[in-house]
Motif scaffolding. Structure first.
Motif, PDB file in Angstrom:
ATOM      1  N   VAL A  76       0.741  -1.221  -0.099  1.00 33.31           N
ATOM      2  CA  VAL A  76      -0.095  -0.033   0.110  1.00 33.31           C
ATOM      3  C   VAL A  76       0.899   1.477   0.083  1.00 33.31           C
ATOM      4  CG1 VAL A  76      -1.613   1.285   1.384  1.00 33.31           C
ATOM      5  CG2 VAL A  76      -1.947  -1.029   1.022  1.00 33.31           C
ATOM      6  N   LEU A  77       1.921   1.367   0.686  1.00 31.43           N
ATOM      7  CA  LEU A  77       2.786   2.379   0.808  1.00 31.43           C
ATOM      8  C   LEU A  77       3.583   2.606  -0.531  1.00 31.43           C
ATOM      9  CD1 LEU A  77       4.366   2.034   4.584  1.00 31.43           C
ATOM     10  CD2 LEU A  77       2.439   3.616   3.597  1.00 31.43           C
ATOM     11  N   ARG A  78       3.829   1.617  -1.231  1.00 27.14           N
ATOM     12  CA  ARG A  78       4.487   1.823  -2.467  1.00 27.14           C
ATOM     13  C   ARG A  78       3.419   2.458  -3.502  1.00 27.14           C
ATOM     14  NH1 ARG A  78       7.340  -1.541   0.352  1.00 27.14           N
ATOM     15  NH2 ARG A  78       9.436  -2.160  -0.130  1.00 27.14           N
ATOM     16  N   ARG A  79       2.167   1.884  -3.448  1.00 28.22           N
ATOM     17  CA  ARG A  79       1.226   2.706  -4.119  1.00 28.22           C
ATOM     18  C   ARG A  79       1.093   3.960  -3.830  1.00 28.22           C
ATOM     19  NH1 ARG A  79      -3.613  -1.221  -2.552  1.00 28.22           N
ATOM     20  NH2 ARG A  79      -4.664   0.685  -3.498  1.00 28.22           N
ATOM     21  N   LEU A  80       1.033   4.364  -2.595  1.00 25.70           N
ATOM     22  CA  LEU A  80       1.042   5.730  -2.265  1.00 25.70           C
ATOM     23  C   LEU A  80       2.060   6.573  -2.853  1.00 25.70           C
ATOM     24  CD1 LEU A  80      -0.120   8.121  -0.594  1.00 25.70           C
ATOM     25  CD2 LEU A  80       1.223   7.060   1.252  1.00 25.70           C
ATOM     26  N   ARG A  81       3.363   6.016  -2.653  1.00 27.55           N
ATOM     27  CA  ARG A  81       4.475   6.793  -3.389  1.00 27.55           C
ATOM     28  C   ARG A  81       4.063   6.988  -4.982  1.00 27.55           C
ATOM     29  NH1 ARG A  81       9.269   3.028  -2.288  1.00 27.55           N
ATOM     30  NH2 ARG A  81      10.186   4.407  -3.499  1.00 27.55           N
ATOM     31  N   ARG A  82       3.709   5.962  -5.580  1.00 24.91           N
ATOM     32  CA  ARG A  82       3.733   6.325  -6.828  1.00 24.91           C
ATOM     33  C   ARG A  82       2.588   7.401  -7.212  1.00 24.91           C
ATOM     34  NH1 ARG A  82      -0.121   2.883 -10.217  1.00 24.91           N
ATOM     35  NH2 ARG A  82       0.736   2.873 -12.260  1.00 24.91           N
ATOM     36  N   ILE A  83       1.450   7.157  -6.372  1.00 24.23           N
ATOM     37  CA  ILE A  83       0.325   7.987  -6.851  1.00 24.23           C
ATOM     38  C   ILE A  83       0.909   9.684  -6.545  1.00 24.23           C
ATOM     39  CG2 ILE A  83      -1.872   9.103  -6.200  1.00 24.23           C
ATOM     40  CD1 ILE A  83      -2.034   6.636  -7.924  1.00 24.23           C
ATOM     41  N   CYS A  84       1.760   9.644  -5.171  1.00 28.74           N
ATOM     42  CA  CYS A  84       2.276  11.080  -4.896  1.00 28.74           C
ATOM     43  C   CYS A  84       3.344  11.526  -6.032  1.00 28.74           C
ATOM     44  CB  CYS A  84       3.205  11.000  -3.516  1.00 28.74           C
ATOM     45  SG  CYS A  84       2.016  10.671  -1.991  1.00 28.74           S
ATOM     46  N   ALA A  85       3.930  10.637  -6.654  1.00 27.55           N
ATOM     47  CA  ALA A  85       4.729  11.286  -7.684  1.00 27.55           C
ATOM     48  C   ALA A  85       3.881  11.775  -8.785  1.00 27.55           C
ATOM     49  CB  ALA A  85       5.764   9.800  -8.296  1.00 27.55           C
ATOM     50  N   ARG A  86       2.828  10.912  -9.311  1.00 26.90           N
ATOM     51  CA  ARG A  86       1.911  11.426 -10.050  1.00 26.90           C
ATOM     52  C   ARG A  86       1.610  12.857  -9.865  1.00 26.90           C
ATOM     53  NH1 ARG A  86      -1.265  13.791 -12.720  1.00 26.90           N
ATOM     54  NH2 ARG A  86      -3.114  12.942 -14.006  1.00 26.90           N
ATOM     55  N   TYR A  87       1.291  13.245  -8.871  1.00 29.78           N
ATOM     56  CA  TYR A  87       0.680  14.704  -8.380  1.00 29.78           C
ATOM     57  C   TYR A  87       1.928  15.637  -7.954  1.00 29.78           C
ATOM     58  CZ  TYR A  87      -3.876  13.034  -8.387  1.00 29.78           C
ATOM     59  OH  TYR A  87      -4.995  12.471  -8.898  1.00 29.78           O
ATOM     60  N   GLY A  88       3.411  15.246  -8.414  1.00 28.54           N
ATOM     61  CA  GLY A  88       4.520  15.849  -7.919  1.00 28.54           C
ATOM     62  C   GLY A  88       5.062  16.194  -6.610  1.00 28.54           C
ATOM     63  N   SER A  89       4.659  15.121  -5.811  1.00 31.08           N
ATOM     64  CA  SER A  89       4.993  15.277  -4.516  1.00 31.08           C
ATOM     65  C   SER A  89       6.052  13.959  -3.937  1.00 31.08           C
ATOM     66  CB  SER A  89       4.053  15.267  -3.479  1.00 31.08           C
ATOM     67  OG  SER A  89       3.207  14.071  -3.453  1.00 31.08           O
ATOM     68  N   SER A  90       6.841  14.182  -3.079  1.00 34.70           N
ATOM     69  CA  SER A  90       7.645  13.213  -2.691  1.00 34.70           C
ATOM     70  C   SER A  90       7.684  13.201  -1.206  1.00 34.70           C
ATOM     71  CB  SER A  90       8.941  13.010  -3.529  1.00 34.70           C
ATOM     72  OG  SER A  90       9.953  12.204  -2.959  1.00 34.70           O
ATOM     73  N   PRO A  91       6.710  12.659  -0.482  1.00 37.46           N
ATOM     74  CA  PRO A  91       6.771  13.166   1.092  1.00 37.46           C
ATOM     75  C   PRO A  91       7.806  12.423   1.753  1.00 37.46           C
ATOM     76  CG  PRO A  91       4.962  11.483   0.242  1.00 37.46           C
ATOM     77  CD  PRO A  91       5.635  11.641  -0.867  1.00 37.46           C
ATOM     78  N   THR A  92       8.292  12.931   2.911  1.00 34.80           N
ATOM     79  CA  THR A  92       9.285  12.155   3.925  1.00 34.80           C
ATOM     80  C   THR A  92       8.364  11.357   4.685  1.00 34.80           C
ATOM     81  OG1 THR A  92      10.497  14.184   3.780  1.00 34.80           O
ATOM     82  CG2 THR A  92      10.857  12.830   5.747  1.00 34.80           C
ATOM     83  N   PHE A  93       9.055  10.158   4.869  1.00 36.60           N
ATOM     84  CA  PHE A  93       8.359   9.405   5.800  1.00 36.60           C
ATOM     85  C   PHE A  93       9.042   9.372   7.198  1.00 36.60           C
ATOM     86  CE2 PHE A  93       7.300   7.378   1.989  1.00 36.60           C
ATOM     87  CZ  PHE A  93       6.116   6.721   1.934  1.00 36.60           C
ATOM     88  N   ILE A  94       8.091   9.539   8.281  1.00 37.96           N
ATOM     89  CA  ILE A  94       8.508   9.610   9.669  1.00 37.96           C
ATOM     90  C   ILE A  94       7.701   8.375  10.353  1.00 37.96           C
ATOM     91  CG2 ILE A  94       8.642  10.814  11.675  1.00 37.96           C
ATOM     92  CD1 ILE A  94       7.619  13.436  10.238  1.00 37.96           C
ATOM     93  N   LEU A  95       8.459   7.405  10.975  1.00 36.44           N
ATOM     94  CA  LEU A  95       7.924   6.381  11.567  1.00 36.44           C
ATOM     95  C   LEU A  95       8.194   6.516  13.087  1.00 36.44           C
ATOM     96  CD1 LEU A  95       9.611   5.332   8.605  1.00 36.44           C
ATOM     97  CD2 LEU A  95       8.028   3.443   9.147  1.00 36.44           C
ATOM     98  N   ALA A  96       7.301   5.808  13.828  1.00 41.65           N
ATOM     99  CA  ALA A  96       7.425   5.768  15.208  1.00 41.65           C
ATOM    100  C   ALA A  96       7.273   4.271  15.698  1.00 41.65           C
ATOM    101  CB  ALA A  96       6.261   6.661  15.859  1.00 41.65           C
ATOM    102  N   SER A  97       8.137   3.795  16.285  1.00 45.47           N
ATOM    103  CA  SER A  97       8.023   2.270  16.825  1.00 45.47           C
ATOM    104  C   SER A  97       8.602   2.132  18.352  1.00 45.47           C
ATOM    105  CB  SER A  97       9.051   1.569  15.721  1.00 45.47           C
ATOM    106  OG  SER A  97       9.281   0.234  16.352  1.00 45.47           O
ATOM    107  N   ALA A  98       7.940   1.004  18.856  1.00 41.73           N
ATOM    108  CA  ALA A  98       8.505   0.533  19.986  1.00 41.73           C
ATOM    109  C   ALA A  98       9.813  -0.094  19.739  1.00 41.73           C
ATOM    110  CB  ALA A  98       7.318  -0.444  20.758  1.00 41.73           C
ATOM    111  N   THR A  99      10.642  -0.177  20.851  1.00 42.52           N
ATOM    112  CA  THR A  99      11.843  -0.924  20.675  1.00 42.52           C
ATOM    113  C   THR A  99      12.114  -2.123  19.978  1.00 42.52           C
ATOM    114  OG1 THR A  99      12.420   0.300  22.679  1.00 42.52           O
ATOM    115  CG2 THR A  99      13.914  -1.403  22.125  1.00 42.52           C
ATOM    116  N   THR A 100      12.590  -2.062  18.731  1.00 42.81           N
ATOM    117  CA  THR A 100      12.705  -3.356  18.146  1.00 42.81           C
ATOM    118  C   THR A 100      14.351  -3.430  17.727  1.00 42.81           C
ATOM    119  OG1 THR A 100      12.387  -2.363  15.748  1.00 42.81           O
ATOM    120  CG2 THR A 100      10.403  -2.835  17.155  1.00 42.81           C
ATOM    121  N   ALA A 101      14.554  -4.675  17.305  1.00 42.83           N
ATOM    122  CA  ALA A 101      15.819  -4.758  16.684  1.00 42.83           C
ATOM    123  C   ALA A 101      15.894  -4.354  15.221  1.00 42.83           C
ATOM    124  CB  ALA A 101      16.206  -6.459  16.681  1.00 42.83           C
TER     125      ALA A 101
END
Length: 811
Positions: free
Chosen positions: A237-262
């Motif tokens: 889904v996120l790859r589809r989002l990136r593709r559609i954003c490119a269609r409209y000329g945007s390239s958003p920055t991803f900010i992820l929040a996570s619990a402690t993981t390896a």
């Protein structure tokens, strides 16, 4: 290097209480460890003192030391109105260092994941750049949460900040048409979830053009939950989002929040498909946490095949929750299932009313499947001052409340069973003490091999790093329907092959052959009339939602996934909802409705199924002398054929009732091992004995697998046969319970020696004679735990492991 759990950050300032005889480490007679804060000490002392026998149930106590905060100055680029909002409404005079580090990275346009402990203020890390960008009219923000409750909670926080110019709106399945129109036309901060992105926003991207054209940040909260098949779907889904954003000329920055993981940067990169850096040092303050491991006592009851039975974790949790609520200790109990949450809530309410009339209303259950109005009312009651009428002091919840919902003021967390991974364990434990006060966490062991192992091997919890998230964005079963959806959103071209990964080209060829797509000079086009988003379910539940309806009134009680309906709302099933018991009159799979009526049966129900496995392809093999280990693709056929009625309180089987439900077919991945028939005869394991030995080894190995791969026992399945037709040998399969696999079986193949060795050791260490739920019996066995041969399982695993080359290097 894998990060360690938070208690190891200041090991020299903490303490472990003095061991008592028979305990891994435990509480000294009559008191808790001297380093425990006074606010926590009476809470734990009360729990272990009444009755006095409770002290024997605590196998270990670990004190997670308090930690002081390390602050940073507000970055100069942060808008003054944003700073004012956090200072005045949020009560934040200065940010913590990790919040600023993540915010600076995002502001610079670098994709970043903030992987720190529970209650470490991860929200500020993405809100500072997002809200500032809105104030500067420099872009919009899309916030994605795995649950509706978390998105709603984030909206409440944003509203409290009251930053001028920020127009935040919630977009989920509960949002009505009028509100959706407002969000689409006016919101510059949209809070949603991957499901809405898949089903609504991306298919209707033209209507969201103005929002997508300005999209500056995509926030993915609690990203550690996106694992297995669900995580693989979200990655597509996120790859589809990136593709559609490119269609409209945007390239958003991803900010992820996570619990402690390896390896948080690696996991985030696999999820988003872009290179992500990680901020992992946690500079937030933390109150002291007292963490106890608790094993319920043996009862006088006799279970299946005469096995001894321990008191259930849910019954033990209800007892402890009753005492805590009577002391006005605000507590959440996490259970492993919806049924478990309802049972704890009902039982605690009854106990409270017996001891203090009117206190039962201070308890509720919280789980998925509730209607919107019920969820919102519960969330509001949980945020109320405990002294007010209608406020909740105790809550029995599923993992729906595990995520970052702000439950400030909790004093204690009880976990009725290991939640499946160490990451989830610490996430749940971190729900307590969120306001900085001392807190109590108790893990109550269920009667199964993994929980029993953990409460007697505390180092497996406290002295090992948390797991890495496992997901496979290239899983063809997952990716194929998303390619169809992407083609419907915007025709696919060869330029998209790299975006969706190495399996894309072959999948496009296959989808074209099957006439899902049509190849034209300008690309691949969706050819069918139906919506391609309907081809897949992100949650991996398989099929439409089944509505649970009260037959006499027509009232909708809740919903259940179609994939779970065969085992939970079949004809005759006992169904629990908000403290009330119902019986299922009819499961109508054509209409996707389960009709129920109120009842008060003195029994519970449990579905039984039969499973068969066919090997489709073997990808990897190891020769272990008289045994061999394999990994590959399999087809699993499953059919629920009956259900058991179990007497309430004792678990005694009253009767077995047949069911007529359709067979299900699952193509997935599996690890399996086989043994040569001649070697079995030499080990004095004839056909009858080997069947019981293999069955027992299968159960125990499934129970222990979550120690070696980040899965839950209910994410995997198993089958054993003394002579499988595809191998012509004794064969034990353990398979991923999701189409196409989830990566668990492949991890199991890589860790097979350590995994099977631990399985053998657990069987040998159990004190029962014939096998019990703590070693070789399974709560989900479709054959009623028959046949089982505990001693034979030990001999069988010794035989399998004896042929492993250089076994010392694997241990």
């Amino acid at each position: 290097m894998s990060p360690t759990p938070p208690y190891q950050q200041n090991p020299d300032t903490g303490g472990v209480s003095t061991p008592t005889p028979g305990s891994d480490a435990g509480i000294p007679e009559g008191s808790v460890a001297g380093s425990v804060q006074a606010s926590v000490q009476p809470t734990l002392e009360r729990l272990i003192s009444v009755p006095a026998s409770r002290a024997e149930r605590v196998t270990h106590v670990r004190v997670v030391p308090a930690r002081d905060a390390e602050h940073a100055e507000w970055p100069e680029w942060v808008d003054e109105a944003v700073v004012h909002g956090f200072r005045e409404a949020g009560g934040v005079p200065r940010p913590w260092r990790h919040q600023v580090a993540a915010a600076e990275a995002a502001r610079d346009g670098r994709h970043v994941t903030l992987a720190t402990g529970t209650a470490s203020g991860k929200s500020m890390g993405f809100q500072l750049p997002a809200l500032t960008a809105i104030r500067e009219n420099a872009g919009t923000t899309l916030y994605l949460a795995p649950t509706k409750a978390l998105a709603a909670d984030q909206l409440r926080r944003l509203t409290r900040l009251d930053v001028p110019g920020v127009r935040a709106g919630l977009l989920d399945g509960d949002t009505d048409a009028e509100a959706r129109d407002w969000v689409r036309q006016h919101a510059n901060y949209v809070l949603s979830n991957p499901d809405m992105l898949h089903y609504s926003l991306l298919p209707g991207h033209a209507r969201w053009a103005s929002f997508l054209r300005k999209l500056r940040y995509v926030v993915i909260d609690e990203c550690h939950t996106y694992k297995g098949v669900f995580g693989s779907h979200v990655a597509a889904v996120l790859r589809r989002l990136r593709r559609i954003c490119a269609r409209y000329g945007s390239s958003p920055t991803f900010i992820l929040a996570s619990a402690t993981t390896a390896d948080p940067a690696v996991s985030a990169s696999r999820l988003t498909g872009v290179e992500v850096s990680a901020v992992t040092d946690d500079f937030s303050p933390r109150g002291q946490l007292v963490f106890a491991l608790w094993e319920p006592p043996l009862t006088t009851l006799i279970g299946e095949r005469g096995a001894p039975v321990r008191r259930s974790a849910t019954a033990e949790a209800a007892d402890l929750l009753t005492d805590l609520v009577l002391d006005d200790v605000r507590t959440v109990v996490f259970t492993r299932s919806r049924r478990g949450a309802e049972q704890v809530s009902m039982q605690t309410r009854d106990y409270l009313e017996e001891r203090r009339r009117g206190y039962g209303k201070r308890i509720a259950a919280y789980r998925g499947g509730y209607l919107k109005t019920e969820r919102r009312a519960l969330e509001a009651a949980l945020h109320m001052d405990p002294s007010l009428d209608g406020a909740l002091v105790g809550l029995a919840a599923t993992t729906a409340l595990e995520l970052g919902v702000d439950v400030a003021g909790l004093d204690a967390v009880l976990m009725a069973g290991f939640p499946g991974t160490r990451a989830s364990l610490w996430q749940q434990a971190g729900r307590a003490g969120r306001a900085g006060q001392g807190a109590l966490a108790v893990l109550i062991a269920r009667d199964d091999p993994l929980d029993t192992y953990l409460v007697h091997h505390s180092e497996s919890i406290f002295d090992r790093p948390v797991e890495a998230s496992v997901l496979d964005p290239d899983n063809p079963y997952v990716l194929a329907p998303h390619l169809c959806a992407a083609a419907a959103e915007l025709p696919l071209t060869e330029a998209d092959l790299e975006l969706f990964g190495p399996t894309t080209e072959a999948l496009l060829t296959d989808l074209t052959r099957r006439e899902y797509l049509r190849r034209r000079p300008t690309g691949w086009y969706w050819t069918r009339r139906e919506r391609p988003s309907a081809l897949t379910d992100l949650r991996g539940t398989g099929g439409p939602t089944v509505r649970i309806v009260e037959g006499q009134t027509g009232r909708l009680l809740g919903t259940v996934d179609e994939g779970a309906s065969h085992s939970t709302v079949h004809d005759g099933a006992v169904y629990l909802h908000q403290g009330h018991t119902y019986l299922v009159d009819k499961l109508d799979l054509e209409q996707n409705i389960a009709l129920v009526h109120r009842a008060n049966p003195d029994y519970s129900t449990m579905a039984r199924d039969v499973v068969q496995v066919t090997i489709l392809d073997t990808e990897q093999t190891q020769d272990w002398g008289d045994a061999s280990l394999h990994f590959g693709s399999v087809e699993v056929s499953t059919q629920v054929v009956s259900y058991l009625k179990r007497k309430a309180g004792t678990g005694q089987i009253i009767e077995t009732k047949p069911l007529d439900l359709p067979e299900r077919i699952l193509r997935t991945r599996a690890v399996w091992w086989t043994v040569d028939p001649a070697a079995l005869r030499a080990a004095e394991l004839d056909t009858a004995m080997s069947a019981g030995a293999a069955h027992a080894a299968e159960h125990a190995s499934i129970g222990l697998l979550p120690l070696f791969t980040p899965c839950d026992r209910w994410d995997i399945g198993g089958v054993s046969m003394p002579m499988h037709p595809d191998t012509e040998r004794l064969t034990v399969f353990v398979y991923d319970g999701h189409p196409g696999g989830a990566g668990f079986a492949e991890r199991a193949y890589g860790a097979a020696v350590a995994w099977l060795t631990a399985t053998r050791d657990v069987i040998a260490a159990c004190e029962c004679l014939e096998g019990c739920p703590s070693c070789v019996q399974s709560p989900k066995c479709g054959n009623g735990n028959n046949p089982l041969d505990k001693a034979g399982a030990g001999r069988l695993l010794n035989l399998v492991l004896s042929g492993v080359p250089n076994i010392e290097s694997h241990s």
